[in-house]
Design an enzyme around this catalytic site. Structure first.
Site, PDB file in Angstrom:
ATOM      1  N   ASP A 135      62.855 -15.075  87.815  1.00 44.64           N
ATOM      2  CA  ASP A 135      62.291 -13.719  87.884  1.00 44.64           C
ATOM      3  C   ASP A 135      60.771 -13.725  88.037  1.00 44.64           C
ATOM      4  OD1 ASP A 135      64.873 -12.998  87.310  1.00 44.64           O
ATOM      5  OD2 ASP A 135      64.352 -11.707  85.616  1.00 44.64           O
ATOM      6  N   HIS A 186      62.048 -18.089  84.836  1.00 44.86           N
ATOM      7  CA  HIS A 186      60.972 -17.344  85.507  1.00 44.86           C
ATOM      8  C   HIS A 186      60.183 -18.285  86.417  1.00 44.86           C
ATOM      9  CE1 HIS A 186      61.959 -14.761  82.116  1.00 44.86           C
ATOM     10  NE2 HIS A 186      61.467 -13.762  82.835  1.00 44.86           N
TER      11      HIS A 186
HETATM   12 ZN   LIG Z   1      60.721  -9.667  84.879  1.00 46.74          ZN
END
Ligand SMILES: [Zn+2]
Length: 230
Positions: free
Chosen positions: A46, A192
């Site tokens: 992400d 992430h």
């Molecule tokens: Zn996010």
């Protein structure tokens, strides 16, 4: 004969509707995992693209022949179009993670639709594709988010395993241990590719965990492939 054809078409339409509902597409219900017999799992990243970490992660995935799904932020797509292009060209899936990632919980349906549309347009202009998956920031699933997802025909994707790789205290070993102790067929792993911490541990962690998961018989697929696998 014509009557039989009509029934056949009707059955086909019914099957399509049932299948769509079964995988959660377009009904606004969040998908956190998807059981399947092939030990398929999905790695997701992400908040990128990030000028250093995303490229580093793509290199590792390429070395291991793994396809992943990147839920990108529109503002970052705009800043790093060449990275989004590379992601798409190397066969990774690109999902929508809103334009700004800010205060999404405050927005009504129209605000969420606007965030999704802006990001979708940016991705489409660079890669000539329309993302079909939406991961709401912070995993929120408010009524406005649900309604916007239905309106824009997105599947809402959350996760099974949260690696918490954005936290300053999380080491690459923590990430690997977390994944290895919680993994099961159908898992969606949240990582992430953009973190605000000083030194991302994510590239090192995925370098270590991919071979371990392969040894246990897991197959890496994109989220769209996962939610359509039986
Ligand atoms: Zn996010």
């Amino acid at each position: 004969m014509r009557h039989n054809k009509f029934i056949y078409v009707l059955l086909c339409i019914l099957c399509c509707i049932l299948f769509t509902v079964a995988v959660g597409a377009g009904n606004g219900e969040a998908i956190k995992s998807h059981d399947n017999q092939y030990k398929n799992i999905a790695l997701t990243f992400d908040d990128g693209p990030h000028p250093i970490y995303t490229e580093r992660i793509i290199d590792i995935l390429a070395r291991h022949g793994v396809k992943a799904t990147f839920f990108s932020i529109g503002e970052n797509v705009n800043r790093h179009p060449e990275i989004i292009k590379r992601l798409s060209e190397e066969g990774h899936e690109i999902g929508n993670h809103t334009w700004s990632h800010r205060l999404i919980w405050k927005l009504g349906r129209e605000g969420v639709v606007s965030e999704l549309s802006r990001t979708e347009t940016a991705i489409n202009e660079i890669c000539n594709l329309r993302p079909r998956l939406f991961r709401p920031p912070d995993g929120l699933n408010t009524i406005a988010i649900k309604e916007a997802a239905i309106e824009m025909d997105y599947s809402v994707i959350l996760w099974t395993i949260d690696t918490r790789d954005w936290e300053q205290k999380t080491t690459s070993k923590d990430i690997v241990d977390n994944i290895m102790s919680n993994i099961h067929a159908g898992s969606i792993i949240l990582c992430h590719d953009f973190v605000s911490r000083r030194d991302s541990q994510t590239p090192e962690a995925i370098e270590k965990v991919i071979p371990l998961l392969k040894e246990k018989g897991y197959n890496f697929v994109t989220v769209s492939e996962l939610i359509h696998s039986s």
